[in-house]
Design a protein around this motif. Structure first.
Motif, PDB file in Angstrom:
ATOM      1  N   ARG A  24       0.834  -1.205   0.000  1.00 22.81           N
ATOM      2  CA  ARG A  24       0.000   0.000   0.000  1.00 22.81           C
ATOM      3  C   ARG A  24       0.869   1.255   0.000  1.00 22.81           C
TER       4      ARG A  24
ATOM      5  N   ARG B 182     -10.250   9.307   1.265  1.00 24.57           N
ATOM      6  CA  ARG B 182     -11.414   8.459   1.047  1.00 24.57           C
ATOM      7  C   ARG B 182     -11.008   6.996   0.936  1.00 24.57           C
ATOM      8  N   ASP B 183     -11.898   6.102   1.363  1.00 23.81           N
ATOM      9  CA  ASP B 183     -11.613   4.668   1.326  1.00 23.81           C
ATOM     10  C   ASP B 183     -12.035   4.097  -0.026  1.00 23.81           C
TER      11      ASP B 183
ATOM     12  N   ARG C 185     -10.408   2.670  -4.023  1.00 25.33           N
ATOM     13  CA  ARG C 185      -9.223   2.097  -4.646  1.00 25.33           C
ATOM     14  C   ARG C 185      -8.418   3.166  -5.387  1.00 25.33           C
TER      15      ARG C 185
END
Length: 681
Positions: A294, A334-335, A337
């Motif tokens: 990540r 924001r969550d 992709r």
């Protein structure tokens, strides 16, 4: 138990079987005769309907060697009706699929139907309003015996079903068969658990956990067919041999649409041509790698250094750098992709331009916003601030560039761990890289960080104890909005990264709320064999409950020294081949070539794991590394110490040996030239 020639009811039951087979044949013929010429709007609809009809025809196949029904329930009252005095009971035949006559009246009830449940659950203490439970015995496809249990008769003592024992202990040749006629109450509770919740089944050898998982899929497809038809189901096994072994169970139950795969299949974004040392694979499989990936991915996002100017006609619209920075910060927070945020960025910039247009008195619409989003200046901004990233190239850089790895693994991996995962000879490109199975999982994780993985309605994960945390994450991505059935045995974990607790495994899977059920009643492995194998449990899984065999037949068990080496092993195989059923010769992987040559020299034909046995060739030569999940009527286990020595460490070797010792259904012969492992006493 009643047999031919002794009881007239047997003739009546045979007549019902013949009539049921005739009705099933008529159902199939009805489907085959369907004419869809005038009922489809176009060729696409016609193709879809033709495929559905083909599947229906396959599902209605009458398997001559498979009993159409295996039980009968006589209810005291009609199911669902008030149990009032004088109420009329009903009789139901329980089988693998529903069969009805020309009038639509049921002749056989699907085992998954609610009315069939008492066949598995009813007892003297709780008869479920069933007065009589009848089990049928078959030879091939012929009904040859029946056995009655009067659940409401206090004078009749509860006894073990002889037919049930015979079915459990029946010799087997070929692939795994269903256990629909022998499901036990504790197994049935798991099979019929709701779709919304996830279940983890801890079960030792022979407890039927794999069969329970497959029957659970069949039950869920029956109870939630429309929903699962939309979302899909998947069975995940440890290897191709295992999947081939189980692949006929669901079709035998009339279910033809369930996909089967290995974890390697799921993450096959690149060609796997390499392997890792055990220590390296453990680190790559550690859940900490997810955070490193990540960090590495989002390191590509950079702050804008200047504003963007959009020219439309004679007007110039400028979005200042501070506003662009705010948009980027908001997307990072924001969550969503990486890829979704990248697609949103030009739309956010375009929206900022449209706000300026509206303030200037213009009335732009969505088409204008899309046009601005495709403007060259906006595209250039996106390319520099939020560039496209190829998952395989990112993982390639992490494994090849020590500085890049150190930057993103800081505080997560030690220096030694970083050195362990770095390639000694870095690959130049994705295509030339010799990717390992663990690398493929890392690429799958990165792919999901870019674009969300499609979620299925239900996933069955078998032999789950052997997965790494990163592999659990890969499976969990396939059922984020669905549920899972996790099957395994902590004592049979034979990878260096094997899980030590189901709580940890379920956490990595994303199903921490799953209910853990334990099966401890052994239906497959004979008493003497499982007792011998259980001597290893204190060394490989302290605290785990040993399996207690419920089989009346203690089985055949012998330990032999083999001074003649391979010749003595071949002699043991020849001896067991004189008995009815399948025979497996299990040996350390390194010894397989020598034993194959010895069998060939002796004129004994054999096949490999996953290959179909026949009446003429009933011996399978099995490397110990592929024995998990397989079963044979008789097993010759060659050189236990060599099985232990073939693994990277003693704990894993003893677990591999535990697996090998517990593959026998009726008998086990252990041969050894060197001494036995001391843990076996």
């Amino acid at each position: 138990m009643s047999t031919p020639g002794h009881d007239d009811p047997l003739s009546k039951e045979r007549s019902h079987l013949a009539a049921s087979r005739s009705a099933l044949r008529a159902m199939r013929e009805d489907v085959e005769s369907l004419d869809i010429t005038d009922v489809t709007a176009n060729w696409v609809n016609a193709a879809v309907l033709e495929h559905q009809i083909e599947q229906r025809i396959k599902a209605l196949a009458d398997l001559s060697e498979t009993p159409l029904f295996f039980g009968r329930l006589d209810y005291l009252h009609a199911p669902g009706a008030e149990q009032a005095e004088g109420g009329e009971g009903e009789r139901f035949y329980v089988g693998r699929r529903h069969v009805h006559d020309a009038d639509g009246d049921p002749m056989v009830i699907d085992w998954r139907a609610p009315v069939s449940q008492p066949f598995y659950r009813a007892s003297k203490k709780d008869p479920h309003d069933v007065s009589l439970r009848r089990r049928f015995g078959y030879t091939g496809g012929d009904l040859t015996a029946y056995e009655d249990e009067h659940l409401l008769d206090p004078a009749e003592a509860a006894t073990t079903s002889k037919l049930l024992q015979q079915e459990i202990e029946r010799p087997r040749v070929g692939p795994m068969r269903d256990i629909v006629a022998t499901i036990q109450p504790e197994q049935d509770e798991i099979v019929r658990a709701g779709l919304s919740g996830s279940v983890c089944v801890q079960g030792g050898p022979g407890t039927g956990k794999t069969a329970v998982g497959l029957h659970r899929v069949a039950y869920l497809l029956y109870a939630h067919r429309e929903r699962l038809a939309r979302t899909g189901t998947l069975v995940i096994g440890p290897n191709r041999s295992f999947l081939h072994y189980i692949e006929q169970v669901l079709p035998a139950l009339g279910e033809l649409t369930v996909r089967q795969a290995t974890v390697d299949d799921l993450v096959a974004h690149v060609e796997v041509r390499g392997t890792d040392e055990a220590a390296t694979a453990v680190i790559k499989g550690d859940a900490r790698m997810a955070e490193i990936l990540r960090r590495a991915l989002y390191s590509h996002v950079t702050a804008p250094t200047e504003g963007v100017v959009v020219v439309r006609g004679s007007r110039r619209w400028r979005v200042p750098v501070y506003e662009l920075e705010e948009i980027v910060r908001e997307l990072l927070a924001r969550d969503i992709r990486y890829g979704a945020a990248r697609e949103a960025l030009p739309q956010r910039v375009a929206h900022a331009v449209l706000v300026q247009m509206e303030r200037a008195g213009e009335a732009p619409d969505d088409r204008v916003q899309n046009t601005v989003a495709r403007n060259a200046a906006v595209k250039a901004l996106v390319k520099s601030v939020w560039p496209q990233v190829d998952p395989a190239k990112l993982v390639l850089r992490l494994l090849a560039d020590a500085d890049f790895l150190a930057e993103h693994a800081e505080g997560i991996l030690t220096e030694d761990e970083q050195k362990a995962v770095l390639w000694v000879k870095p690959a130049r490109s994705v295509k030339s890289a010799k990717w390992s199975p663990a690398d493929a999982v890392l690429i799958d994780e990165t792919t999901d960080l870019l674009e969300r993985t499609h979620s299925l309605g239900h996933v069955v994960l078998d032999e789950a104890q052997d997965l790494s945390p990163m592999q659990y994450r890969a499976v969990g991505r396939r059922c984020t909005t669905g549920s899972a059935t996790v099957l395994g045995d902590l004592a049979q974990g034979t990878t260096p990264w094997a899980t030590r607790s189901w709580a940890q495994a379920l956490g990595h899977l994303g199903k921490g709320e799953a209910v853990v059920e334990e099966l401890t009643a052994g239906f497959r492995v004979p008493t003497d064999v499982i007792a011998y194998a259980s001597r290893l449990l204190p060394h490989i899984a302290p605290g785990l409950t040993p399996v207690a065999s419920i089989r009346e037949n203690p089985g055949f068990f012998d330990i032999r020294t083999a001074p003649g080496g391979a010749a003595d092993v071949v002699a043991a195989c020849r001896e067991l081949l004189e008995r009815e059923g399948s025979v497996g010769l299990i040996a350390a992987d390194a010894r397989v070539p020598e034993l194959a040559a010895a069998l060939g020299a002796a004129g004994i034909g054999h096949v490999g794991p996953g290959e179909e046995t026949t009446r003429a060739t009933r011996l399978t030569l099995v490397p110990a590394s592929l024995a998990k999940g397989l079963e044979y009527d008789y097993v010759v286990l060659d050189e236990p110490q060599a099985v232990v020595d073939g693994e990277p460490d003693e704990r894993t070797g003893l677990r591999r040996l535990y697996v090998a010792l517990t593959r026998a259904v009726s008998g086990l012969v252990v041969t050894h030239t060197t001494g036995l492992p001391p843990q076996l006493g």
